[in-house]
Design an enzyme around this catalytic site. Structure first.
Site: not given
Ligand SMILES: [Zn+2]
Length: 730
Positions: A598, A611
């Site tokens: 990401s 995350y």
């Protein structure tokens, strides 16, 4: 005499007047063809052809023209549609005989014979683009309205027996004649017509080493005659069935299904690597009681060496299979692999010798010398092809050949085509021209791509993207249902293929759906075992599975959510790579792994500790794995940002909370997609390229990184984030 429908035991009578009577004459031909193709005892996939001579108004003159409708080149009777039939003006077709007879050198395998195939195009009725096949004259020169040419097991058994002419006479008496083996073409059509001129009462012919052809002036009568003749041959053979003594009796015993599958899982990746030296192959495992009786038998080595008889069988099965003399009761898998090694070396050198001995000055270069059919006692048959459909057809053909050998050895002695004849079909210049006309293979042809997370979002888009490049796609997802849905959609788009073989999951099409929990090593292992049984191995892996657990309003993430985030985003890809590594090494074929990380891995943001840090760890996992798996496997990371479209990471409430957070006006009554579009447009404005980032954008890069287009890139993270300055790597 034609047997009545109720007397048929060895073929299925499927004709239904209620259906047929509603169809126009061309559709009746299509109907008859589909019925015949539906029973493998009648003909094999892609084998045989049918025709009807039909009066139709000529588009130029409006007057009735006699038109030969005949199954064209390629295609398959079972699945044929009207588009698979060529149409030729009968008078123009018959006039071609003048051109043929005027040639100075004529006859089987002469230049003029091959040249005739191009002439059929000049006789086309109604601008029909379907190409005529080499079998066209077999239909056009027979002076009956309807002709069926089939490859039935029971009749090929007669045609592949040492005393085929005598057997034909004994079984069919005056009804059916016999012609010796001759390569199909214009000359064979003339030979058959002459036979019929000598004996106008003939109802059909057994074609030596090939099959059956028969005719009638009524289409239903033609269908019934085909079935009746096949039935008569099968009844005769049944009387001589050798029971336990079939194939000389059993030398080995079959292994049980569980043991077989355990061995296949170990063996197939190794074997796939060994046969894929020139070209990658996709495998099919085929195991039936009848097939096991053959591979376990005393005579299997002798019969395997003779090869298959029917000419369109061995274009796929090759001149002969590789039979591996391994004792399933007393020898280990390791010794099986050793025996295979020497067997493969012997096979390749035999193939080279066959090519050298049979080649002509203008023969095409030698093709892949690896076997496409491998027979192993106790286990069954493994077939290899350029795609799943072809490997299933190959498995089907050899199992039909086994039934032919069973029958032929019951009534006589089985014989194959002479080597030179086999060579002249395999390396026929017309075949070569057909191969050359095929479009170039796509980027992922001959590849099996495993997409983990394929049930939704980027994974689903990626599954579709790689399928477009010719990949066989394993759609894996935590939700087995979602995985199946993606796979089913792909099979619907690309078709299940034409072969009728493959045991269990090996009988699948170009995509399969499997459930997998990437946090569980056992679950990953079991997924790979299924992939191996389905396709014989796998190539690229693309992991898009991931999780974002939003913190609560105070920015708090419970410990178990932190662990879950790491389990899925970091440990998951590691476990997948670790389990895949053994299999990749066993195959020894170069490939790639793509892990979705990401942009957040590089941008620290408030409130997404778990995350963001997990994705930073995933970025470094990419680099570690690139070193660990080099030089066989390239490992790269795809780092998306804020793909809102169709993403499972952006459920409605997350979209609404984001819209609220950024003060973007919206109405609660608006659809989720509309709300997502608003959010995507807002995110786009924060990027350098100012355009919303789509699933397609991500899938494109996942595909490119996996493909050989990035063959010199490993250990890299590629951002697909629209250009986020704060995510620039330093
Ligand atoms: Zn044929």
């Amino acid at each position: 005499m034609t047997l009545k429908p109720q007397e048929l035991k060895h073929v299925n009578y499927l004709w239904d007047d209620e259906i047929a009577d509603q169809l126009d004459p061309v559709e009746r031909l299509r109907y008859r063809s589909n019925l015949l193709g539906a029973d493998q005892r009648i003909t094999n996939t892609g084998g045989g052809n049918t025709s009807s001579k039909i009066k139709l108004p000529d588009p130029l003159t409006g007057e009735d023209a006699d038109v030969l409708w005949v199954k064209g080149s390629g295609g398959d009777l079972r699945t044929s549609t009207r588009a698979n039939f060529a149409s030729l003006y009968m008078d123009k077709f018959l006039s071609l005989e003048n051109i043929y007879t005027r040639a100075e050198v004529k006859g089987v395998k002469t230049e003029i014979e091959d040249a005739m195939v191009d002439m059929y195009r000049h006789t086309t009725f109604g601008l029909n683009p379907a190409a005529s096949s080499i079998d066209t004259p077999l239909h056009g020169l027979i002076p009956f309205r309807h002709v069926d040419h089939m490859h039935p097991i029971s009749v090929i058994a007669i045609a592949a027996s040492k005393d085929q002419e005598r057997l034909t006479q004994e079984i069919f008496e005056e009804e059916v004649g016999w012609v010796p083996w001759q390569r199909p073409g214009f000359d064979l059509g003339l030979v058959m017509r002459d036979k019929l001129r000598q004996d106008p009462d003939l109802k059909g012919l057994v074609m030596g080493q090939h099959g059956l052809i028969n005719w009638a002036d009524d289409d239903k009568a033609c269908y019934e005659r085909t079935l009746s003749l096949i039935e008569k041959a099968a009844r005769y053979i049944e009387k001589y069935d050798k029971g336990d003594q079939t194939f000389g009796g059993q030398k080995y015993q079959s292994l049980d299904e569980k043991t077989r599958n355990e061995i296949f899982v170990k063996l197939l990746p190794v074997l796939r690597g060994k046969v894929s030296g020139s070209n990658r192959f996709i495998g099919t495992v085929h195991v039936t009681e009848s097939l096991l009786q053959f591979v376990n038998s005393v005579n299997a080595p002798r019969l395997a060496e003779i090869g298959t008889s029917c000419p369109d069988h061995f274009l796929r099965t090759k001149i002969k299979p590789l039979y591996v003399d391994w004792d399933p009761q007393h020898e280990s898998v390791e010794s099986l692999i050793q025996i295979l090694d020497s067997g493969l070396a012997q096979y390749r050198s035999d193939y080279k010798a066959y090519y050298e001995a049979c080649k002509h000055p203008d023969s095409p270069p030698m093709r892949d010398p690896n076997p496409t059919v491998i027979l192993i006692p106790g286990l069954g048959l493994i077939a290899w092809g350029k795609n799943k459909s072809e490997s299933r057809v190959t498995a089907e053909f050899y199992s039909l050949a086994i039934e032919v050998m069973r029958s032929s050895e019951a009534i006589s002695e089985y014989q194959g085509l002479p080597r030179q004849e086999a060579f002249d079909i395999e390396y026929w210049l017309l075949e070569e021209a057909k191969l050359k006309r095929m479009p170039p293979e796509k980027e992922f042809a001959r590849h099996v791509v495993v997409v983990i997370g394929a049930g939704s979002g980027i994974g689903k888009a990626t599954a579709h993207r790689v399928a477009r490049e010719g990949a066989h796609v394993v759609c894996a997802d935590l939700s087995e249902q979602a995985a199946h849905a993606t796979a089913q959609h792909l099979v619907h788009l690309y078709g299940v293929g034409i072969g009728v073989a493959g045991t269990g999951i090996s009988g699948s099409g170009p995509a399969i759906g499997l459930g997998v929990d990437v946090t569980n090593r056992e679950s990953i292992r079991s997924m790979f075992e299924n992939v191996i049984l389905a396709y014989g191995g796998f190539d690229n892996i693309i992991i898009t599975a991931g999780i974002f657990v939003p913190p609560d309003k105070q920015g708090y993430i419970p410990d178990e959510k932190w662990s879950l985030t790491y389990s899925i985003n970091v440990t998951g890809p590691y476990l997948v790579a670790d389990e895949a590594k053994r299999i990749w090494l066993a195959q020894g074929l170069k490939t790639s792994l793509v892990i979705t990380t990401s942009a957040n891995a590089a941008v620290a943001k408030q409130g997404s500790f778990a995350y963001d840090t997990s994705k930073a760890a995933a970025n470094h996992l990419v680099r570690e794995l690139a070193i660990e798996l080099a030089p066989l496997v390239r490992v790269n990371g795809l780092a998306p940002a804020t793909v809102v479209e169709g993403s499972s990471m952006f459920p409605r409430d997350r979209v609404i909370s984001s819209l609220t957070k950024y003060n973007i006006p919206f109405d609660e009554s608006e659809s989720t997609e509309l709300l997502r579009d608003k959010l995507a447009a807002f995110y786009a404005q924060r990027t350098l390229t100012k355009s919303p980032i789509t699933l397609g954008d991500q899938a494109e890069v996942a595909y490119l990184l996996s493909s050989d287009k990035f063959s010199k890139t490993t250990g890299q993270i590629i951002h697909v984030d629209g250009g986020l300055q704060e995510a620039f790597l330093r």
